[in-house]
Design a protein around this motif. Sequence first.
Motif, mmCIF file in Angstrom:
data_model
loop_
_atom_site.group_PDB
_atom_site.id
_atom_site.type_symbol
_atom_site.label_atom_id
_atom_site.label_comp_id
_atom_site.label_asym_id
_atom_site.label_seq_id
_atom_site.Cartn_x
_atom_site.Cartn_y
_atom_site.Cartn_z
ATOM 1 N N GLY A 29 22.002 46.900 16.832
ATOM 2 C CA GLY A 29 23.425 46.485 16.337
ATOM 3 C C GLY A 29 24.793 47.734 15.703
ATOM 4 N N ASN A 30 25.064 47.529 14.536
ATOM 5 C CA ASN A 30 25.723 49.014 14.672
ATOM 6 C C ASN A 30 25.309 50.018 14.081
ATOM 7 N N MET A 31 23.971 49.999 14.340
ATOM 8 C CA MET A 31 23.598 51.616 13.711
ATOM 9 C C MET A 31 22.659 51.996 14.815
ATOM 10 N N GLY A 32 21.349 50.637 15.248
ATOM 11 C CA GLY A 32 20.698 50.802 16.800
ATOM 12 C C GLY A 32 21.369 50.784 17.767
ATOM 13 N N GLY A 33 22.566 50.259 17.738
ATOM 14 C CA GLY A 33 22.716 50.648 19.144
ATOM 15 C C GLY A 33 23.176 52.089 19.223
ATOM 16 N N PRO A 34 23.914 52.380 18.249
ATOM 17 C CA PRO A 34 24.372 54.306 19.077
ATOM 18 C C PRO A 34 23.036 55.171 18.838
ATOM 19 N N MET A 35 22.111 55.001 17.781
ATOM 20 C CA MET A 35 20.739 55.114 17.837
ATOM 21 C C MET A 35 20.245 55.556 19.194
ATOM 22 N N CYS A 36 20.270 54.342 19.934
ATOM 23 C CA CYS A 36 19.844 53.633 21.245
ATOM 24 C C CYS A 36 20.466 54.535 22.467
ATOM 25 N N ARG A 37 21.846 53.747 22.262
ATOM 26 C CA ARG A 37 21.769 54.393 23.523
ATOM 27 C C ARG A 37 22.671 56.493 23.110
#
Length: 295
Positions: free
Chosen positions: A9-17
């Motif tokens: 989501g808001n945090m997991g998305g950018p961390m994963c990318r």
Amino acid sequence: MKIGFIGVGNMGGPMCRNIVRNTNHQVVVFDLNPDAAAACTALGASAAASVAALAAECDVILTSLPMPSHVEAVALGADGIAAHARAGSTYIDLSTNAPETARKVAAAMAARGIAMLEAPVSGGTARAEAGTIVIMVGGETQGFEAQRPLLASFSAEQVHVGEVGMGSTAKLINNMLAFCNAAAAAEALALGAAAGIDMKKLYDVISNASGDSPQFRKVAQTGFAGDFSATFALDLAHKDLRLALAMADGLGVPGMIAPQVMTLMRIARAAGYGGQDSAAVLRVYEDALRRPIGR
Ligand code: NAD
């Protein structure tokens, strides 16, 4: 290595990318929201059909989930990580969690031969996008050192705080302080609006003076723009403060300021602002003044 990421989501998305961009690891994602997963598969991650399928195929499994109950279900449920991950794999929880939940999950993982680090993060979505967040890690030193390059692929600072539970402890203390700053900033901005001062000038003064803080800037900028859509939902901030107050209560630390901020958050949520950004505590003051602040 094959890296699994659950909750993008808001945090997991950018961390994963950032893991996809900055490492050569294969990355597999799972999220209940297909749009969130799609934002990662568009960059080269693959999508798993379930938590169980992801856990079974990955060497390291990360989660970034909203509430402790979500973490417990995904980590310890019948279709969860502990039940399906291979012995010898590592589980890293990046969510903001209760220390006792982190310890419970770590013990269950250890019983299955799965190492665990609890690794809550701070910095917000802009710094998550930039890869400049700080990660506070609880867990064994050897496990921390082994996973540090992976953590460094999506953060600027990785601080090994102590054993499992200490990462969450550091995170909850930080957030309690940040929310107190945000509430004080909202009150200061309300006073400025009521006094009729030019709010842009007041911002220019405070952002260069002793009242400045990241939370002051965030609350003011969000309020002035009038866009309270969540990058960090008030409901999640309320969860964090609830966990911090429970910790203070359990340890016998008297609360003077944080309990007042909890009341402010309760009023904001009762007014329907829970799904908005945590800066929406300002809206309680706007409602009291019956006018917008700084716009
Ligand atoms: P979010 O709601 O934007 O993202 C959570 C994601 O988890 C969503 O995409 C949701 O669909 C997914 N999800 C929920 N249950 C799931 C399940 N059972 N299986 C798979 N996916 C599931 O929340 P967020 O703002 O990214 O916060 C995540 C965690 O990080 C929280 O613990 C929060 O307190 C913490 N955090 C957030 C911020 C921030 O600025 N947003 C900063 C630091 C820490």
